[in-house]
Design an enzyme around this catalytic site. Structure first.
Site, PDB file in Angstrom:
ATOM      1  N   ASN A 117     -23.208   2.791  74.919  1.00 10.33           N
ATOM      2  CA  ASN A 117     -24.497   3.109  75.545  1.00 10.33           C
ATOM      3  C   ASN A 117     -25.346   3.983  74.629  1.00 10.33           C
ATOM      4  OD1 ASN A 117     -23.165   5.508  75.646  1.00 10.33           O
ATOM      5  ND2 ASN A 117     -23.758   6.021  77.745  1.00 10.33           N
TER       6      ASN A 117
ATOM      7  N   ILE B 150     -20.002   3.362  80.310  1.00  6.09           N
ATOM      8  CA  ILE B 150     -18.729   3.162  81.027  1.00  6.09           C
ATOM      9  C   ILE B 150     -18.581   4.119  82.206  1.00  6.09           C
ATOM     10  CG2 ILE B 150     -17.557   2.259  78.955  1.00  6.09           C
ATOM     11  CD1 ILE B 150     -15.806   4.860  79.214  1.00  6.09           C
TER      12      ILE B 150
ATOM     13  N   ASN C  49     -18.427  12.752  81.349  1.00  6.07           N
ATOM     14  CA  ASN C  49     -18.444  11.520  80.554  1.00  6.07           C
ATOM     15  C   ASN C  49     -17.030  11.112  80.153  1.00  6.07           C
ATOM     16  OD1 ASN C  49     -20.169   9.538  78.968  1.00  6.07           O
ATOM     17  ND2 ASN C  49     -18.875  10.364  77.352  1.00  6.07           N
TER      18      ASN C  49
ATOM     19  N   THR D  74      -6.661  13.864  70.866  1.00  2.00           N
ATOM     20  CA  THR D  74      -6.853  14.591  69.613  1.00  2.00           C
ATOM     21  C   THR D  74      -5.706  15.586  69.417  1.00  2.00           C
ATOM     22  OG1 THR D  74      -8.069  16.548  68.822  1.00  2.00           O
ATOM     23  CG2 THR D  74      -8.659  15.761  70.980  1.00  2.00           C
TER      24      THR D  74
ATOM     25  N   SER E 195     -11.306  23.987  73.380  1.00  2.00           N
ATOM     26  CA  SER E 195     -12.728  23.938  73.764  1.00  2.00           C
ATOM     27  C   SER E 195     -12.784  23.095  75.038  1.00  2.00           C
ATOM     28  CB  SER E 195     -13.577  23.258  72.689  1.00  2.00           C
ATOM     29  OG  SER E 195     -13.311  21.862  72.686  1.00  2.00           O
TER      30      SER E 195
ATOM     31  N   TYR F 248     -14.333  20.415  75.357  1.00  5.10           N
ATOM     32  CA  TYR F 248     -14.115  19.028  74.907  1.00  5.10           C
ATOM     33  C   TYR F 248     -12.611  18.729  74.869  1.00  5.10           C
ATOM     34  CZ  TYR F 248     -12.810  15.736  71.208  1.00  5.10           C
ATOM     35  OH  TYR F 248     -12.188  14.753  70.483  1.00  5.10           O
ATOM     36  N   HIS F 249     -11.862  19.639  74.245  1.00  6.16           N
ATOM     37  CA  HIS F 249     -10.419  19.395  74.150  1.00  6.16           C
ATOM     38  C   HIS F 249      -9.767  19.382  75.533  1.00  6.16           C
ATOM     39  CE1 HIS F 249     -11.319  20.637  69.956  1.00  6.16           C
ATOM     40  NE2 HIS F 249     -10.425  19.706  69.680  1.00  6.16           N
TER      41      HIS F 249
ATOM     42  N   LYS G  28      -9.885  16.021  76.964  1.00  6.38           N
ATOM     43  CA  LYS G  28      -8.864  15.116  76.423  1.00  6.38           C
ATOM     44  C   LYS G  28      -7.510  15.358  77.103  1.00  6.38           C
ATOM     45  CE  LYS G  28     -11.137  12.951  73.085  1.00  6.38           C
ATOM     46  NZ  LYS G  28     -11.314  11.503  73.075  1.00  6.38           N
TER      47      LYS G  28
ATOM     48  N   ARG H 139     -16.019  30.197  66.907  1.00  7.87           N
ATOM     49  CA  ARG H 139     -15.045  29.646  67.876  1.00  7.87           C
ATOM     50  C   ARG H 139     -14.062  30.717  68.314  1.00  7.87           C
ATOM     51  NH1 ARG H 139     -13.750  23.536  66.232  1.00  7.87           N
ATOM     52  NH2 ARG H 139     -15.838  22.988  65.570  1.00  7.87           N
TER      53      ARG H 139
HETATM   54  N1  LIG Z   1     -13.831  11.457  64.381  1.00 11.64           N
HETATM   55  C1  LIG Z   1     -12.795  12.270  64.463  1.00 11.64           C
HETATM   56  O1  LIG Z   1     -12.493  13.043  63.544  1.00 11.64           O
HETATM   57  C2  LIG Z   1     -11.919  12.235  65.700  1.00 11.64           C
HETATM   58  C3  LIG Z   1     -10.735  12.997  65.703  1.00 11.64           C
HETATM   59  C4  LIG Z   1      -9.926  12.967  66.834  1.00 11.64           C
HETATM   60  C5  LIG Z   1     -10.283  12.206  67.919  1.00 11.64           C
HETATM   61  N2  LIG Z   1     -11.446  11.489  67.909  1.00 11.64           N
HETATM   62  C6  LIG Z   1     -11.785  10.693  69.085  1.00 11.64           C
HETATM   63  O2  LIG Z   1     -11.992   9.353  68.702  1.00 11.64           O
HETATM   64  C7  LIG Z   1     -13.004   8.753  69.492  1.00 11.64           C
HETATM   65  C8  LIG Z   1     -14.078   8.163  68.600  1.00 11.64           C
HETATM   66  O3  LIG Z   1     -14.581   9.173  67.751  1.00 11.64           O
HETATM   67  P1  LIG Z   1     -15.846   8.948  66.839  1.00 11.64           P
HETATM   68  O4  LIG Z   1     -15.788   9.976  65.782  1.00 11.64           O
HETATM   69  O5  LIG Z   1     -15.934   7.512  66.472  1.00 11.64           O
HETATM   70  O6  LIG Z   1     -17.009   9.338  67.846  1.00 11.64           O
HETATM   71  P2  LIG Z   1     -18.414   8.617  68.068  1.00 11.64           P
HETATM   72  O7  LIG Z   1     -19.244   9.546  68.876  1.00 11.64           O
HETATM   73  O8  LIG Z   1     -18.995   8.200  66.751  1.00 11.64           O
HETATM   74  O9  LIG Z   1     -18.028   7.323  68.892  1.00 11.64           O
HETATM   75  C9  LIG Z   1     -17.939   7.300  70.280  1.00 11.64           C
HETATM   76  C10 LIG Z   1     -18.848   6.195  70.778  1.00 11.64           C
HETATM   77  O10 LIG Z   1     -18.727   6.120  72.200  1.00 11.64           O
HETATM   78  C11 LIG Z   1     -20.008   5.954  72.761  1.00 11.64           C
HETATM   79  N3  LIG Z   1     -19.988   6.481  74.123  1.00 11.64           N
HETATM   80  C12 LIG Z   1     -19.831   7.766  74.523  1.00 11.64           C
HETATM   81  N4  LIG Z   1     -19.890   7.841  75.864  1.00 11.64           N
HETATM   82  C13 LIG Z   1     -20.071   6.580  76.323  1.00 11.64           C
HETATM   83  C14 LIG Z   1     -20.225   6.020  77.612  1.00 11.64           C
HETATM   84  N5  LIG Z   1     -20.208   6.772  78.711  1.00 11.64           N
HETATM   85  N6  LIG Z   1     -20.394   4.681  77.731  1.00 11.64           N
HETATM   86  C15 LIG Z   1     -20.415   3.904  76.613  1.00 11.64           C
HETATM   87  N7  LIG Z   1     -20.297   4.379  75.362  1.00 11.64           N
HETATM   88  C16 LIG Z   1     -20.130   5.718  75.224  1.00 11.64           C
HETATM   89  C17 LIG Z   1     -20.948   6.721  71.841  1.00 11.64           C
HETATM   90  O11 LIG Z   1     -22.267   6.281  71.923  1.00 11.64           O
HETATM   91  C18 LIG Z   1     -20.322   6.466  70.471  1.00 11.64           C
HETATM   92  O12 LIG Z   1     -20.900   5.354  69.840  1.00 11.64           O
HETATM   93  C19 LIG Z   1     -13.501   9.848  70.421  1.00 11.64           C
HETATM   94  O13 LIG Z   1     -12.862   9.723  71.676  1.00 11.64           O
HETATM   95  C20 LIG Z   1     -13.078  11.122  69.735  1.00 11.64           C
HETATM   96  O14 LIG Z   1     -12.896  12.165  70.649  1.00 11.64           O
HETATM   97  C21 LIG Z   1     -12.260  11.489  66.817  1.00 11.64           C
END
Ligand SMILES: NC(=O)c1ccc[n+]([C@@H]2O[C@H](COP(=O)([O-])OP(=O)(O)OC[C@H]3O[C@@H](n4cnc5c(N)ncnc54)[C@H](O)[C@@H]3O)[C@@H](O)[C@H]2O)c1
Length: 509
Positions: free
Chosen positions: A113, A156, A200, A226, A270, A272-273, A276, A418
């Site tokens: 989205n 979603i 969310n 995470t 946090s 956020y965490h 998760k 933090r």
């Molecule tokens: N990037 C990292 O270093 C990292 C590390 C650990 C965990 N994660 C986890 O991996 C996942 C992906 O990370 P990322 O870095 O690609 O993040 P990102 O924000 O680039 O990707 C998440 C995507 O989900 C979409 N999204 C969010 N809420 C939504 C909703 N309600 N409906 C539809 N789409 C939605 C966003 O628009 C985005 O495109 C996340 O859950 C994040 O917490 C990432």
């Protein structure tokens, strides 16, 4: 191959049939998951959605190696034309995985989205590597790589019915759930942002679990958690992969109990965490109540921008953010080095974290998709390929920038916005991916950092970093304060590197 001996019991193409309504019976999978004797009171048989001609059969009787629907790939046997749906397909990882899986022959679908694009805009920032609109992305994927992606713009959280219809239409055999807000600082801005992140993430995932129960109960869910869920236990207790191992024992008051198989304590850092961790429990329960199958992936911090597919054409690139809310540390360090901002260590800078390169994370995901959990199985993997102190990483980035790119890279300690230990023991286990799923890291961290310097130094990208460099130094404090952190010290690189190497050798496994 790591999954040759998996059977139809693991396969998402299966339809389970039996004498009991086992999904609603409230019994554990271990108790009678695999009984298959027709004379016994409970037994489970299978039908194959892909090979209906087999009729009813024992789900343990055919292995992936024996089944013509499972085909050899470099990452294990993979279901032919496997249907994989990626939630959050427009994101840093989602887009990269879509192209990666598409190039392996998977039929990729996805939803997003555009929350991430909106949130980064809210900070006034942009991805420093330009990315195309989704329409252009889909077109380029087809034109450059021959990959057709079935995309729907769906929220979603707020459009559960539409998500359900799409899942019902596609009937994905694996669902990768990336669609959450991935930022700790974003969740700490104020009450509205904390609520937005938790709603969310937690409620979006909860809704998905109900949809899966009703529409695709055999589909495996790969849910992103995470490493930050665990925190950093100050006792030095090892950070196991989600659950205590069989031989872990609790001693207390002269008595002892086995802890084997119990979820290990979580200590998120946090809101956020916390979201998760809440997901962890919701997914764990759904596997228990409804025999859903899931990998909960405790992913380390990702770095890098390269896979063969996203590097194939500028229109296929994935995003890379550097602002205080959405940039991840190594990516930010390289950008800081390029525009002359001393790399920022928070507090003492001795925090230790697990990391993994973008390309290696994609391989891990593929290996897990290829080896679906059994019905009812909730499995956790720690998805990291190395453990580093933040100081070590700053020195590494500084050294590469100085030596190969002629940049005068400095490292500074700043106030820590933090609430976290900045000096602590850390023994994270990450043995399942190598031992059970055949993963070995392919990316050398120094080489990927070097390649990032090459890409981010290109005039057009450098200019985009310059434009947003005022958003790099953090202003979002866990306390609620909103002011830029102050410098505590500029470090002497020559002295520090040597001492640091000694200090952290013990953490390198
Ligand atoms: N990037 C990292 O270093 C990292 C590390 C650990 C965990 N994660 C986890 O991996 C996942 C992906 O990370 P990322 O870095 O690609 O993040 P990102 O924000 O680039 O990707 C998440 C995507 O989900 C979409 N999204 C969010 N809420 C939504 C909703 N309600 N409906 C539809 N789409 C939605 C966003 O628009 C985005 O495109 C996340 O859950 C994040 O917490 C990432």
């Amino acid at each position: 191959m790591h999954n040759s001996n998996c059977t139809c019991w693991n396969c998402p193409a299966i339809d389970l049939k039996g004498k009991v309504d086992f999904r609603a019976c409230g019994q554990s999978t271990t108790e009678f998951g695999k009984k298959k004797d027709e004379t016994s009171e409970v037994y489970i048989m299978a039908e194959c959605k892909r090979r209906p001609e087999l009729g009813l059969f024992d789900p343990m009787s055919i292995t992936f190696e024996d089944c013509p629907q499972w085909q050899k790939t470099p990452y294990g046997y993979l279901l032919k034309d496997m249907r994989v749906m990626i939630l959050g397909i427009d994101g840093y990882l989602g887009w990269t995985l879509a192209l990666w899986l598409g190039s392996l022959g998977c039929r990729v679908s996805g939803v997003d989205n555009y929350n991430r694009r909106k949130w980064v805009k809210e900070r006034g920032s942009h991805t420093v590597i330009p990315i195309s609109s989704m329409t252009e992305r889909l077109h380029s994927a087809k034109e450059v790589l021959g990959i057709e992606i079935d995309f729907r713009e769906i929220d979603i959280l707020n459009e559960k019915e539409r998500l359900k219809e799409f899942i019902d239409e596609v009937k994905p055999e694996a669902i990768v759930h990336y669609a959450e807000c991935p930022s700790a600082p974003f969740s700490m801005i104020d009450v509205d942002h904390a609520i937005e992140v938790q709603k969310n993430n937690v409620l979006g995932t909860l809704g998905l679990l109900f949809i899966m129960r009703d529409v695709v109960p055999e589909t495996s869910l790969l849910k992103l958690g995470t490493m930050g869920e665990y925190g950093t236990p100050l006792t030095g207790r090892p950070i196991f992969e989600g659950m205590f191992p069989a031989d872990a024992v609790l001693h207390w008051d002269g008595r002892e109990w086995s802890l084997g198989g119990e979820l290990t304590p979580r200590d998120p850092v946090s809101f956020y965490h916390v979201s998760k961790v809440q997901d962890t429990f919701n997914v764990y329960e759904a596997c228990k109540y409804w025999w859903l199958r899931s990998y909960d992936i405790m992913q380390g911090v990702i770095f890098g921008v390269h896979t063969d597919q996203v590097s194939a054409d500028p229109r296929l690139r994935t995003r890379l953010d550097i602002d205080e809310w959405f940039g991840t540390i190594i990516n930010r360090f390289v950008a800081q080095a390029i525009v002359g901002i001393p790399l920022t260590l928070y507090g003492r800078g001795n925090q230790i974290r697990g990391f993994i390169a973008l390309r290696d994370a994609m391989e891990c995901m593929t290996r897990l998709i290829a080896c679906p959990p059994e019905p009812g199985q909730y499995a956790v993997v720690n998805q990291i390929s190395g453990v580093y102190s933040l100081r070590q990483l700053a020195y590494l980035v500084a050294q590469i920038g100085r030596k190969y790119f002629d940049l005068d890279v400095q490292v500074q300690r700043v106030e820590n916005p933090r609430v976290e230990a900045d000096e602590h023991p850390f023994e994270a286990l990450y043995e399942k991916l190598p031992k059970n799923y055949g993963f070995t890291p392919k990316v050398n961290i120094a080489k990927e950092i070097y390649r990032m310097f090459e890409l981010l130094s290109k005039p057009q990208i450098r200019e985009r970093i310059e434009e947003k460099k005022h958003l790099i130094i953090p202003k979002t404090w866990w306390s609620g304060v909103k002011r830029e952190v102050k410098r505590l010290e500029l470090l002497d690189l020559k002295e520090e590197v040597k001492e640091d190497e000694e200090r952290y050798k013990i953490y390198q496994r």
